[in-house]
Design a protein around this motif. Structure first.
Motif, PDB file in Angstrom:
ATOM      1  N   UNK A   3       0.840  -1.188   0.000  1.00 18.21           N
ATOM      2  CA  UNK A   3       0.000   0.000   0.000  1.00 18.21           C
ATOM      3  C   UNK A   3       0.883   1.249   0.000  1.00 18.21           C
ATOM      4  N   UNK A   4       0.557   2.171  -0.886  1.00 16.14           N
ATOM      5  CA  UNK A   4       1.338   3.407  -1.017  1.00 16.14           C
ATOM      6  C   UNK A   4       0.387   4.595  -1.027  1.00 16.14           C
ATOM      7  N   UNK A   5       0.636   5.546  -0.126  1.00  7.76           N
ATOM      8  CA  UNK A   5      -0.204   6.742  -0.081  1.00  7.76           C
ATOM      9  C   UNK A   5       0.187   7.679  -1.219  1.00  7.76           C
ATOM     10  N   UNK A   6      -0.807   8.227  -1.889  1.00  9.62           N
ATOM     11  CA  UNK A   6      -0.519   9.081  -3.050  1.00  9.62           C
ATOM     12  C   UNK A   6       0.206  10.365  -2.654  1.00  9.62           C
ATOM     13  N   UNK A   7       0.230  10.689  -1.353  1.00  9.51           N
ATOM     14  CA  UNK A   7       0.985  11.867  -0.916  1.00  9.51           C
ATOM     15  C   UNK A   7       2.470  11.713  -1.246  1.00  9.51           C
ATOM     16  N   UNK A   8       2.968  10.468  -1.214  1.00  9.95           N
ATOM     17  CA  UNK A   8       4.370  10.222  -1.564  1.00  9.95           C
ATOM     18  C   UNK A   8       4.615  10.517  -3.041  1.00  9.95           C
ATOM     19  N   UNK A   9       3.621  10.227  -3.882  1.00 10.50           N
ATOM     20  CA  UNK A   9       3.738  10.537  -5.308  1.00 10.50           C
ATOM     21  C   UNK A   9       3.826  12.046  -5.503  1.00 10.50           C
ATOM     22  N   UNK A  10       2.942  12.771  -4.846  1.00 10.96           N
ATOM     23  CA  UNK A  10       2.930  14.237  -4.967  1.00 10.96           C
ATOM     24  C   UNK A  10       4.264  14.829  -4.532  1.00 10.96           C
ATOM     25  N   UNK A  84      -2.871   1.961  -4.190  1.00  5.31           N
ATOM     26  CA  UNK A  84      -2.770   3.365  -3.792  1.00  5.31           C
ATOM     27  C   UNK A  84      -3.923   3.730  -2.864  1.00  5.31           C
ATOM     28  N   UNK A  85      -3.603   4.540  -1.864  1.00  6.40           N
ATOM     29  CA  UNK A  85      -4.629   5.044  -0.963  1.00  6.40           C
ATOM     30  C   UNK A  85      -4.420   6.540  -0.755  1.00  6.40           C
ATOM     31  N   UNK A  86      -5.450   7.187  -0.249  1.00  7.04           N
ATOM     32  CA  UNK A  86      -5.327   8.607   0.076  1.00  7.04           C
ATOM     33  C   UNK A  86      -5.830   9.539  -1.010  1.00  7.04           C
ATOM     34  N   UNK A  87      -6.445   8.987  -2.042  1.00  8.91           N
ATOM     35  CA  UNK A  87      -6.981   9.841  -3.103  1.00  8.91           C
ATOM     36  C   UNK A  87      -6.636   9.338  -4.484  1.00  8.91           C
ATOM     37  N   UNK A  88      -6.896  10.167  -5.472  1.00  3.84           N
ATOM     38  CA  UNK A  88      -6.676   9.818  -6.869  1.00  3.84           C
ATOM     39  C   UNK A  88      -5.198   9.903  -7.226  1.00  3.84           C
ATOM     40  N   UNK A  89      -4.676   8.863  -7.873  1.00  3.47           N
ATOM     41  CA  UNK A  89      -3.282   8.871  -8.318  1.00  3.47           C
ATOM     42  C   UNK A  89      -3.052  10.002  -9.322  1.00  3.47           C
ATOM     43  N   UNK A  90      -3.957  10.159 -10.260  1.00  8.99           N
ATOM     44  CA  UNK A  90      -3.773  11.190 -11.281  1.00  8.99           C
ATOM     45  C   UNK A  90      -3.810  12.588 -10.677  1.00  8.99           C
ATOM     46  N   UNK A  91      -4.723  12.806  -9.744  1.00  8.39           N
ATOM     47  CA  UNK A  91      -4.764  14.104  -9.061  1.00  8.39           C
ATOM     48  C   UNK A  91      -3.470  14.364  -8.303  1.00  8.39           C
TER      49      UNK A  91
END
Length: 280
Positions: A3-10, A84-91
């Motif tokens: 599981x990966x939070x999308x905040x890390x992507x941002x 992914x968790x925490x919202x939309x990956x694309x967003x």
């Protein structure tokens, strides 16, 4: 399953946008230094030394390498075992670009509509390309693309009978037509095969390959070398002012295609060829 939070992507994309616009990748830095040592024309050598000095100042003073900080192109290689968790990956990707360009004080170059050209004021949206791969990692490539060179790129829908000589002619025609407008010395990404859109994506992806790498396919490797030699014999040179260094690399990617076609795309990039890669 990971599981990966999308905040890390941002957060990572924010940092990568800033990094790509202030620091050259090691392969590009080495290629430009080598070109400065081997360029035959005095004016060409002077320009290459100026480019090196520009990059040194950009890194030390955190000033963008180029005033055109590009449209953000993001390649996402997502492991199929990642959730992914925490919202939309694309967003999350777009938010990373927004934060990077806003907090990094990078030029905002994106307009909301191609005809009614109101600036979005944060350089979003990004252009995103996804691929699903085995494993539980996420590899992110951020490649801000300036439009001086992007505007010089071409797609050629050749006939199968045109063969490899037709491919060579297409690439050399695109480079010759680009001339000084692509801010040489350039990196030439070439996609061969697939469909109209697939060959363009191959060419774009080819630009993110290290310039000191070579294709694993023998005939492609030979073609890369031959085209690089011919491009550097064109005399366009650094800054388009003459010399023996018109291109730093020709990177070619191929894909199967239809029996009736031979699509070829040439995606040209200027001397900075910005790209940053991270694996989460």
């Amino acid at each position: 399953m990971r599981t990966l939070n999308v905040a890390a992507i941002t957060n990572n994309i924010k940092e990568m946008c800033i990094e790509a616009n202030h620091f050259l990748s090691k392969d590009m830095e080495s290629a430009i230094k080598s070109a400065g040592d081997t360029e035959e024309a005095p004016l060409g050598r002077q320009i290459l030394k100026q480019l090196q000095e520009n990059m040194k100042i950009a890194g030390e003073d955190m000033i963008p390498i180029c005033q055109d900080t590009g449209m953000a192109v993001v390649f996402m290689e997502v492991g199929q075992e990642v959730h992914f968790e925490g919202g939309s990956l694309e967003d999350a990707i777009h938010e990373g670009v927004r934060q990077g360009y806003s907090e990094g004080f990078l030029r905002k170059s994106v307009v909301k509509d191609p005809i009614y050209r109101e600036n979005t004021n944060d350089n979003t949206p990004a252009v995103i390309h996804y691929s699903i791969v085995p494993g539980d990692n996420v590899q992110i490539t951020v490649a801000p693309k300036g439009f001086g060179s992007e505007n010089m790129s071409r797609v050629f829908m050749l006939k199968p009978a045109d063969g490899i000589e037709g491919v060579k002619n297409a690439v050399l025609t695109a480079v010759k037509d680009a001339g000084p407008n692509a801010c040489p010395p350039m990196v030439v990404g070439v996609g061969i095969g697939g469909t109209f859109e697939k060959c363009a994506l191959l060419a774009k992806r080819a630009l993110t390959r290290p310039v000191d790498s070579r294709s694993g396919i023998e005939y492609v490797r030979e073609l890369e070398k031959e085209l690089l030699d011919k491009i550097n014999q064109s005399g366009i040179g650094p800054g388009g002012l003459g010399g023996s260094t018109t291109a730093l690399a020709v990177n070619i990617e191929t894909y199967p295609t239809h029996i009736a076609g031979l699509p070829v795309a040439v995606n040209i990039c200027c001397h900075v060829n910005r790209h940053v890669v991270r694996t989460l």
